[in-house]
Write a protein that holds these residues in place. Structure first.
Motif, mmCIF file in Angstrom:
data_model
loop_
_atom_site.group_PDB
_atom_site.id
_atom_site.type_symbol
_atom_site.label_atom_id
_atom_site.label_comp_id
_atom_site.label_asym_id
_atom_site.label_seq_id
_atom_site.Cartn_x
_atom_site.Cartn_y
_atom_site.Cartn_z
ATOM 1 N N PRO A 84 0.816 -1.228 0.000
ATOM 2 C CA PRO A 84 0.000 0.000 0.000
ATOM 3 C C PRO A 84 0.843 1.270 0.000
ATOM 4 O O PRO A 84 0.415 2.309 -0.497
ATOM 5 C CB PRO A 84 -0.815 -0.095 1.281
ATOM 6 C CG PRO A 84 -0.697 -1.490 1.762
ATOM 7 C CD PRO A 84 0.513 -2.086 1.140
ATOM 8 N N SER A 85 2.057 1.197 0.545
ATOM 9 C CA SER A 85 2.887 2.402 0.581
ATOM 10 C C SER A 85 3.298 2.827 -0.829
ATOM 11 O O SER A 85 3.478 4.016 -1.091
ATOM 12 C CB SER A 85 4.125 2.163 1.442
ATOM 13 O OG SER A 85 4.913 1.123 0.894
ATOM 14 N N ILE A 86 3.434 1.879 -1.743
ATOM 15 C CA ILE A 86 3.761 2.223 -3.128
ATOM 16 C C ILE A 86 2.607 2.998 -3.758
ATOM 17 O O ILE A 86 2.819 3.968 -4.483
ATOM 18 C CB ILE A 86 4.099 0.954 -3.932
ATOM 19 C CG1 ILE A 86 5.375 0.316 -3.380
ATOM 20 C CG2 ILE A 86 4.247 1.267 -5.405
ATOM 21 C CD1 ILE A 86 5.725 -1.010 -4.002
ATOM 22 N N LEU A 87 1.392 2.592 -3.460
ATOM 23 C CA LEU A 87 0.233 3.309 -3.993
ATOM 24 C C LEU A 87 0.124 4.708 -3.381
ATOM 25 O O LEU A 87 -0.205 5.661 -4.089
ATOM 26 C CB LEU A 87 -1.052 2.516 -3.718
ATOM 27 C CG LEU A 87 -1.229 1.250 -4.534
ATOM 28 C CD1 LEU A 87 -2.485 0.520 -4.086
ATOM 29 C CD2 LEU A 87 -1.283 1.566 -6.009
ATOM 30 N N VAL A 88 0.409 4.813 -2.105
ATOM 31 C CA VAL A 88 0.292 6.106 -1.429
ATOM 32 C C VAL A 88 1.304 7.094 -1.986
ATOM 33 O O VAL A 88 1.024 8.277 -2.144
ATOM 34 C CB VAL A 88 0.474 5.928 0.098
ATOM 35 C CG1 VAL A 88 0.587 7.264 0.805
ATOM 36 C CG2 VAL A 88 -0.672 5.118 0.669
ATOM 37 N N VAL A 89 2.499 6.632 -2.303
ATOM 38 C CA VAL A 89 3.534 7.507 -2.829
ATOM 39 C C VAL A 89 3.442 7.647 -4.341
ATOM 40 O O VAL A 89 3.564 8.739 -4.894
ATOM 41 C CB VAL A 89 4.937 6.980 -2.425
ATOM 42 C CG1 VAL A 89 6.040 7.781 -3.086
ATOM 43 C CG2 VAL A 89 5.097 6.997 -0.918
ATOM 44 N N GLY A 90 3.194 6.548 -5.026
ATOM 45 C CA GLY A 90 3.222 6.549 -6.484
ATOM 46 C C GLY A 90 2.032 7.218 -7.136
ATOM 47 O O GLY A 90 2.180 7.901 -8.158
ATOM 48 N N LEU A 91 0.858 7.038 -6.597
ATOM 49 C CA LEU A 91 -0.347 7.598 -7.219
ATOM 50 C C LEU A 91 -0.324 9.131 -7.278
ATOM 51 O O LEU A 91 -0.616 9.702 -8.331
ATOM 52 C CB LEU A 91 -1.586 7.093 -6.479
ATOM 53 C CG LEU A 91 -2.923 7.377 -7.144
ATOM 54 C CD1 LEU A 91 -2.963 6.756 -8.539
ATOM 55 C CD2 LEU A 91 -4.055 6.832 -6.307
ATOM 56 N N PRO A 92 0.054 9.849 -6.211
ATOM 57 C CA PRO A 92 0.148 11.308 -6.329
ATOM 58 C C PRO A 92 1.230 11.754 -7.307
ATOM 59 O O PRO A 92 1.073 12.771 -7.987
ATOM 60 C CB PRO A 92 0.478 11.774 -4.914
ATOM 61 C CG PRO A 92 -0.003 10.696 -4.029
ATOM 62 C CD PRO A 92 0.167 9.435 -4.805
#
Length: 75
Positions: free
Chosen positions: A3-11
């Motif tokens: 989930p941390s990849i999504l939190v950082v990557g999506l923005p």
């Protein structure tokens, strides 16, 4: 996928899809007149330093008598 990849990557991905760059968004007609900067004066970070030395403790009753009102408090 973490989930941390999504939190950082999506923005980051969404920010890369911005339609304009920041200088195009700001109106450039009165920018020079709007912002005025005062000159910075140097001030030493230790300018207000006062050296203090440890002292021996004093009897608390004498300290209390020095700080209390002379005729007693109205309360």
């Amino acid at each position: 996928m973490k989930p941390s990849i999504l939190v950082v990557g999506l923005p980051l991905i969404a920010g890369g899809c911005a339609s304009t760059f920041p200088p195009d968004v700001i109106a450039s007609s009165d920018v020079e007149q709007t912002y005025s900067v005062r000159p910075i004066q140097y001030r030493s970070p230790i300018s207000g330093f006062v050296a203090r030395q440890p002292v021996d403790p004093r009897p608390w009753r004498q300290q209390n008598d020095k700080l209390s009102p002379k005729n007693g408090d109205a309360s």
